[in-house]
Design an enzyme around this catalytic site. Sequence first.
Site, PDB file in Angstrom:
ATOM      1  N   LYS A  44       0.835  -1.206   0.000  1.00  0.00           N
ATOM      2  CA  LYS A  44       0.000   0.000   0.000  1.00  0.00           C
ATOM      3  C   LYS A  44       0.864   1.247   0.000  1.00  0.00           C
ATOM      4  O   LYS A  44       1.693   1.442   0.889  1.00  0.00           O
ATOM      5  CB  LYS A  44      -0.906   0.000   1.234  1.00  0.00           C
ATOM      6  N   GLY A  49       5.845   1.110   6.178  1.00  0.00           N
ATOM      7  CA  GLY A  49       6.810   0.158   5.619  1.00  0.00           C
ATOM      8  C   GLY A  49       7.054   0.376   4.141  1.00  0.00           C
ATOM      9  O   GLY A  49       8.195   0.320   3.664  1.00  0.00           O
ATOM     10  N   CYS A  50       5.998   0.653   3.411  1.00  0.00           N
ATOM     11  CA  CYS A  50       6.134   0.861   1.968  1.00  0.00           C
ATOM     12  C   CYS A  50       6.895   2.141   1.669  1.00  0.00           C
ATOM     13  O   CYS A  50       7.648   2.209   0.692  1.00  0.00           O
ATOM     14  CB  CYS A  50       4.754   0.868   1.309  1.00  0.00           C
ATOM     15  N   THR A  51       6.732   3.147   2.502  1.00  0.00           N
ATOM     16  CA  THR A  51       7.482   4.390   2.333  1.00  0.00           C
ATOM     17  C   THR A  51       8.963   4.164   2.614  1.00  0.00           C
ATOM     18  O   THR A  51       9.825   4.629   1.858  1.00  0.00           O
ATOM     19  CB  THR A  51       6.902   5.498   3.233  1.00  0.00           C
ATOM     20  N   ALA A  54      10.334   2.194  -0.444  1.00  0.00           N
ATOM     21  CA  ALA A  54      10.385   3.009  -1.657  1.00  0.00           C
ATOM     22  C   ALA A  54      11.492   4.060  -1.570  1.00  0.00           C
ATOM     23  O   ALA A  54      12.229   4.279  -2.533  1.00  0.00           O
ATOM     24  CB  ALA A  54       9.034   3.679  -1.903  1.00  0.00           C
TER      25      ALA A  54
END
Length: 158
Positions: A44, A49-51, A54
């Site tokens: 998402k 975590g995804c930030t 990325a």
Amino acid sequence: MSENSTVLAAGDQAPDFSLRNADGDTVSLADYAGKNVIVYFYPKAATPGCTIEACDFRDNINSLLGAGYSVLGISPDEPAEIAQFANDESLNFPLLSDPDSKVAKAYGSYGEKSKNGNTFVGTLRSTAVVAPDGTISQIEYCVEARGHVSRLRESLGV
């Protein structure tokens, strides 16, 4: 993994795909034929975590590109969501929209997971490295966001 997800291994043919990017343009794995490409799946956009993951790819993109590796991030988010995420975090590589999770399932990056005591199915944080001949040279499932790019760079000798 769920029964709808195919687990891949090194040496397998990478499933081809065509997905929309943040601008709504179609990007295909075939566009990268003859090149090394890191395809990473994240659950998402704009979540912690995804930030982390990325931004880690963003901060390491020059060394990855210099070593001949392109990076594609794939999530179930719509193009407008990934465009906002890319803009907010100054991401410098393509993010692709897989809203029905077909590509995640084809790569084995979709299945059961737990968060805060709840179990559900969704995109699993996973990374596949596709070799110039279109085969998987390495694949890792259910990776931790923090430190993942560093471990990946080490395994690739970058």
